[in-house]
Design a protein around this motif. Structure first.
Motif, short mmCIF file in Angstrom:
data_model
loop_
_atom_site.label_atom_id
_atom_site.label_comp_id
_atom_site.label_asym_id
_atom_site.label_seq_id
_atom_site.Cartn_x
_atom_site.Cartn_y
_atom_site.Cartn_z
N MET A 89 -0.55 -7.78 12.40
CA MET A 89 -1.13 -8.09 11.10
C MET A 89 0.01 -8.35 10.12
O MET A 89 0.87 -7.49 9.94
CB MET A 89 -2.00 -6.91 10.64
N PRO A 90 0.07 -9.52 9.50
CA PRO A 90 1.13 -9.82 8.55
C PRO A 90 1.07 -8.92 7.31
O PRO A 90 -0.02 -8.51 6.88
CB PRO A 90 0.87 -11.27 8.15
N THR A 91 2.22 -8.62 6.78
CA THR A 91 2.32 -7.89 5.53
C THR A 91 2.82 -8.85 4.47
O THR A 91 3.84 -9.51 4.66
CB THR A 91 3.30 -6.71 5.66
N LEU A 92 2.09 -8.94 3.38
CA LEU A 92 2.41 -9.83 2.28
C LEU A 92 3.05 -9.02 1.16
O LEU A 92 2.51 -7.98 0.75
CB LEU A 92 1.13 -10.50 1.77
N ILE A 93 4.20 -9.46 0.68
CA ILE A 93 4.91 -8.81 -0.42
C ILE A 93 4.94 -9.82 -1.56
O ILE A 93 5.52 -10.89 -1.42
CB ILE A 93 6.32 -8.39 0.01
N LEU A 94 4.29 -9.47 -2.66
CA LEU A 94 4.06 -10.39 -3.75
C LEU A 94 4.66 -9.88 -5.06
O LEU A 94 4.54 -8.69 -5.38
CB LEU A 94 2.55 -10.59 -3.94
N LYS A 95 5.29 -10.77 -5.80
CA LYS A 95 5.79 -10.48 -7.14
C LYS A 95 5.28 -11.59 -8.04
O LYS A 95 5.42 -12.77 -7.72
CB LYS A 95 7.32 -10.46 -7.15
N GLN A 96 4.66 -11.20 -9.17
CA GLN A 96 4.06 -12.21 -10.04
C GLN A 96 4.03 -11.75 -11.48
O GLN A 96 3.88 -10.57 -11.77
CB GLN A 96 2.64 -12.52 -9.58
#
Length: 91
Positions: free
Chosen positions: A1-8
């Protein structure tokens, strides 16, 4: 399962964004199978958020962002990939 790391960057303040983000957790989980691992505010910039999520695949994230664009915008977020920094990691 991919892990998404987001900065916004967000536009309506952290408290508003946090309430909306947390309020949509059930939707993300039940409709898309997305699980939030962490969400928080940048210590140096109150209008920048960081989110870490498990996603079944990246197509699901794209579908979520397209289908829920109005919800994301009402929270102060933006679904335009140019407005965010996104990293994808594997298990």
């Amino acid at each position: 399962m991919p892990t998404l790391i987001l900065k916004q960057k967000i536009t309506k303040g952290y408290d508003h964004w946090l309430a909306a983000f947390d309020g949509a957790e059930g939707l993300r989980s039940s409709k898309y199978g997305i699980k939030t691992i962490y969400r928080g505010q940048d210590v140096n910039d109150n209008d920048t958020i960081h989110v870490v999520m498990y996603t079944p695949n990246m197509d699901v994230i794209q579908e979520h962002m397209e289908n829920e664009a109005e919800l994301i915008a009402s929270a102060g977020g933006n679904t335009d990939p140019e407005t965010m920094s996104m990293s994808i990691a594997s298990d």
